[in-house]
Write an enzyme that holds these catalytic residues in place. Structure first.
Site, mmCIF file in Angstrom:
data_model
loop_
_atom_site.group_PDB
_atom_site.id
_atom_site.type_symbol
_atom_site.label_atom_id
_atom_site.label_comp_id
_atom_site.label_asym_id
_atom_site.label_seq_id
_atom_site.Cartn_x
_atom_site.Cartn_y
_atom_site.Cartn_z
ATOM 1 N N LYS B 191 0.859 -1.187 0.000
ATOM 2 C CA LYS B 191 0.000 0.000 0.000
ATOM 3 C C LYS B 191 0.890 1.230 0.000
ATOM 4 C CE LYS B 191 -3.991 0.518 0.545
ATOM 5 N NZ LYS B 191 -4.974 0.641 -0.571
ATOM 6 N N HIS B 318 -10.160 -7.221 -4.138
ATOM 7 C CA HIS B 318 -9.875 -6.132 -3.212
ATOM 8 C C HIS B 318 -10.239 -6.528 -1.786
ATOM 9 C CE1 HIS B 318 -11.422 -2.375 -1.175
ATOM 10 N NE2 HIS B 318 -10.185 -2.041 -1.440
#
Lengths: 419, 419
Positions: B191, B318
């Protein structure tokens, strides 16, 4: 509640079919279908129905044994096993009304009746109608269109079928009136591509005049050039709900679609998932006629329906000559597909025979969605035997509308961009 | 076998969450979820899990009563009833990582946990795993990626969470090694969007050097301009399996995609069906990260998977912070979707708490697909009570990563095209 598949029977049948004219020729005295019975350890039987042409029949029979041992819910594994068994085999399709055959298209056709039969079984097992297994019905009745054909009064050497001849606008109007009177249809579809375009324009106008409240579609099966398609489209502006496959191929259809005043529909240039990207990119069609028999079954057709909704394409339903198992499957699919935006096609009025004991019936132009477990239809074993014997005796092993018409009109060639 | 729904309980929970940094801020000490229990006349309970933010919770509670009386298979009718009840209501989404909220998106989020719970019940009723109701598993194990985050060692004023700080390439590599050692992950996702791009490029390169056999993805959550996205893409040529949401919007993503050497993925610019036509037309993305929580449930996600396959778009999955009900639902979906082309994301390693008695576990980087009836997980009532009390006591009612980070860095603003 395990109930594995123990055996699969594939039975070809032939049933009387009127002499219906189309761009590929004329329907033979018998139409072929294959009835699929999938049996389980507990003794249940699931039903499927598909094409009965010899090359397709050979693939069905080659694939059938691989279903043994599968759970009735496991349709993904069924598809994988059948694909592995067929290894890219192809079943040529003589009439070619959905374009050239291919291994992908052949696989989709072979798995479809197996999937329908497995869903029939899963429904019986769960005491739920097939539509419930697809997410549940979104309508209680499925509307159908009257499927009008140019036709002869009788097959050469045969008896009149009772519908009379329809070879001009008056004949088509009479047929429409009779079909609407009997079934209450609220919309009309004319199979064209038989006569020069001006004759078919006249037939559409005659229908609009005689039955002004009923929307009309015209389907010449790609018998026209782009130029002719655009001329007919302009002349029929305001008279057609949609124009179906006026010309051949996604590129040519896109050129017509760009200027036609009505939506274009297809069951010829978009008949497999890998046709969709180009059709979307070019804007080839505004309506797709789904058909679970060649899109790979009911779940695959639900996916097609979702794609139509997402990409702003209307959804209707295609029909070939069929019997009551297919009608039930079509009704469950149409019941569960939110995107369905037009009445469906069906050849039901043209078939006098059936292989189910109590076929679903068309009343007020619609079929009530069955809520009984599974497909909600029961095989008529005696009728199956009779129609199978008829298959063995009739000598027809593959649909050949062109060859049959040539027995009468020796110079006939299939009408592709003929006008 | 009729077993109508009798009542629906919606219970918000809060569970400890580490200080994970992202472009929107930093994870608060507690992450929120809502646990949905759908009960039937026979006493069965189906489970669903979704977001726990207050506006979403309000819509869930408004919608819940309309499920009463429905058959557990009838998900289409459930969606229709919920849509009628919500009448276009919208639940604003403070963190905004999947773009602005809308009535369509809110409806998809509300129906999702109900659909999952209904499929859980349908599976229990038919003694089949949920994946069987989606067509059957096409894989026996679902691979996941190690989800790496820049993070603090501890929440301000809190105890260390044991993962250590990760604020530079060395910290990220240490985190990756620890996560791979514990779970056997075979691929990595970082991330990003937290530090200037060069720092994140350095982190990716450090991962590639330290763990050269593991593919890496980078997700800066649209923190970059088109120009920066292209620069990073070129610098990381050969180092990224895909680059996820480098920049905001389908048009800007298409400009990056046109020149980036690796595929672009998204869970930000294509998060609803009506985003697909433009994304396909522009070529905005080459991979879509499905998420049943906002695509409208498992069946809707299967439709998305089919569209990805048809339009040549890769499929991954996701994740938001979640518990074991969601993990089970994700695994059943991934098991049944033939098109899944990448290991899925999951926050599972970051959550120490759970609401199920025996959560599915990640071994050798994968979760074995459960074949028990329904989702295959059982609610831990005591844990639910405890996490619900924690929700009531923690004072958090909506995710606010930005607000929380501002308690430490008063000048923080969400990073959108910040670099």
């Amino acid at each position: 509640m395990a109930d594995p598949i123990t055996d699969v029977l594939v039975t070809p049948v032939a049933f009387a079919d009127p002499p219906l004219l189309n761009a590929a020729g004329v329907h033979q005295p018998y139409a072929l279908r294959a009835v699929v019975r999938v049996r389980t350890a507990s003794g249940r039987t699931g039903l499927g129905e598909t094409y009965g042409d010899a090359p397709h029949l050979a693939l069905l029979r080659r694939a059938a044994p691989v279903l043994r041992g599968l759970d009735v819910f496991d349709t993904n594994r069924m598809v994988a096993r059948v694909a592995a068994e067929l290894r890219g085999a192809d079943a040529p399709d003589a009439h070619g009304l959905t374009g050239a055959s291919s291994p992908t298209k052949s696989l989709a056709r072979v798995v479809s009746p197996f999937e329908v039969a497995m869903l029939d079984l899963a429904g019986q097992l769960t005491e739920r109608p097939v539509h419930a297994l697809l997410g549940g019905k979104v309508r209680d009745a499925v509307p159908f269109a009257a499927y009008l054909f140019y036709k002869w009064e009788r097959h050469p050497g045969g008896e009149p079928d009772g519908w009379g001849a329809a070879l001009d606008p008056d004949g088509i109007v009479a047929q429409a009136r009779a079909m609407v009177a009997r079934y209450g249809f609220g919309s009309l579809k004319l199979k064209g591509g038989v006569f020069p375009p001006d004759a078919e324009i006249a037939a559409v106008r005659a229908l609009r005049t005689a039955l002004p409240d009923l929307p009309v579609r015209l389907d010449p099966n790609a018998a026209w050039t782009v130029r002719t398609s655009l001329r007919v489209a302009r002349e029929l502006d305001g008279d057609l709900q949609y124009l179906e496959d006026p010309t051949a191929g996604r590129q040519a259809m896109a050129r017509v679609a760009a200027d036609a005043p009505m939506p274009l529909a297809t069951n010829m240039c978009v008949v497999a998932f890998d046709h969709l990207p180009e059709a979307v990119r070019l804007g080839s069609v505004q309506v797709i006629l789904a058909d679970h028999h060649y899109w790979g079954g009911l779940r695959a057709s639900m996916r097609l329906a979702a794609m139509c909704e997402t990409f702003g394409i209307g959804l209707s339903m295609h029909s070939n000559s069929h019997l009551g198992i297919s009608l039930a499957a079509m009704v469950h699919l149409a019941a569960a597909a939110p995107a369905l935006s037009y009445p469906c096609d069906t050849h039901t009025p043209w078939a006098v025979d059936d292989v189910v004991t109590s076929p679903l019936s068309i009343v007020d132009g619609s079929v009530r969605v069955p809520d009984a477990p599974g497909l909600g239809v029961t095989l008529d074993e005696a009728a199956l035997d009779r129609l199978h014997r008829q298959y063995l005796e009739c000598g027809i092993t593959a649909r050949d509308d062109a060859g049959y018409l040539r027995t009468v009109r020796t110079d006939f060639r299939r009408q592709v961009a003929a006008w």
